[in-house]
Design a protein around this motif. Structure first.
Motif, short mmCIF file in Angstrom:
data_model
loop_
_atom_site.label_atom_id
_atom_site.label_comp_id
_atom_site.label_asym_id
_atom_site.label_seq_id
_atom_site.Cartn_x
_atom_site.Cartn_y
_atom_site.Cartn_z
N LYS A 84 0.83 -1.21 0.00
CA LYS A 84 0.00 0.00 0.00
C LYS A 84 0.86 1.26 0.00
N GLU A 85 1.87 1.27 0.86
CA GLU A 85 2.72 2.46 0.94
C GLU A 85 3.52 2.69 -0.34
N ARG B 111 1.15 4.23 -2.81
CA ARG B 111 0.85 5.61 -2.45
C ARG B 111 1.99 6.54 -2.87
N GLN B 112 3.21 6.07 -2.60
CA GLN B 112 4.38 6.90 -2.96
C GLN B 112 4.51 7.03 -4.47
N GLU C 1 2.09 6.87 -6.61
CA GLU C 1 0.99 7.74 -7.04
C GLU C 1 1.39 9.22 -6.90
N ARG C 2 1.99 9.56 -5.79
CA ARG C 2 2.43 10.95 -5.57
C ARG C 2 3.55 11.33 -6.54
N ALA D 220 -3.36 3.71 -7.65
CA ALA D 220 -4.35 4.01 -6.61
C ALA D 220 -5.22 2.78 -6.35
N ALA E 128 -3.33 0.27 -4.25
CA ALA E 128 -3.31 0.67 -2.84
C ALA E 128 -4.63 0.32 -2.17
#
Ligand code: FE2
Ligand code: FE2
Length: 207
Positions: free
Chosen positions: A135-136, A139-140, A142-143, A171, A174
């Protein structure tokens, strides 16, 4: 984990590094003509896509390491599904780099090996942490992709369409990890992951 699993993963790894990923989904649409871009815009887009391509090589390795280390069938299935979508990303990035006249990162084998080890280690910590790591990571990424959308030329519709499609998939990955019971990683671990990613993105932007 049997010898069959290891051979299967080895085969996937070699295909990832040999640059023969197979996209299941067509490349997202967008203006195909790189000549609409200035040489500087084209060079910047190729460098950013080299970073993303390297990231997708790492994603393949992470997922393979995580799947190898886990005995949970449901989690393995989720990782395999995500890895299939990442393979599309890999193929799209590679194709776009070629269109832009760039090249993929010379250090991909190195990043691949490191990511495989990190993924395996995360997988050995158990399902909740394994999912938390997934998940992390997503997320990273995605950013990070949002940062590329901010940097890419507004006229580069084709590269933008690919990056936006990747971002949507990440996304989704995640959310899947969350739904399967991801545990939130401690902040220092997230920061360490971001630091490693920063080294990878900085180096692959140039090499
Ligand atoms: Fe991806
Ligand atoms: Fe992903």
């Amino acid at each position: 984990m049997g010898i069959d699993d290891v051979i299967l993963e080895l085969d996937k790894g070699l295909r990832t590094l040999a640059g023969t990923p197979r996209a299941v989904r067509p490349m997202p649409v967008g203006d195909a003509d790189p000549s609409a871009l200035s040489p500087a815009e084209r060079q910047e887009a190729a460098a950013l896509m080299r970073v993303n391509h390297c990231g997708e090589v790492c994603a393949q390795a992470l997922y393979q390491g995580q799947a190898l280390a886990s005995d949970n069938a449901e989690l393995k299935r989720a990782l395999e599904q995500a890895a299939r979508e990442e393979e599309d990303h890999l193929a799209w990035a590679e194709q776009r780099i070629a269109e832009l006249g760039g090249r993929t990162s010379l250090l991909n084998p190195l990043w691949y090996a490191g990511s495989l080890a990190i993924g395996f280690a995360a997988g050995k910590l158990g399902d909740a942490w394994n999912l938390g790591f997934l998940k992390e990571t997503e997320r990273q990424v995605e950013r990070h992709l949002q940062g590329h959308l901010d940097r890419l030329s507004a006229s580069d519709a084709r590269t933008r369409a690919i990056v936006a499609a990747m971002q949507r998939d990440e996304a989704g990955h995640a959310r899947t990890a969350d739904a399967l019971g991801a545990r939130e990683l401690p902040r220092p671990v997230k920061e360490a992951m971001a630091a490693v990613a920063k080294v990878m993105t900085t180096v692959s932007y140039r090499l």
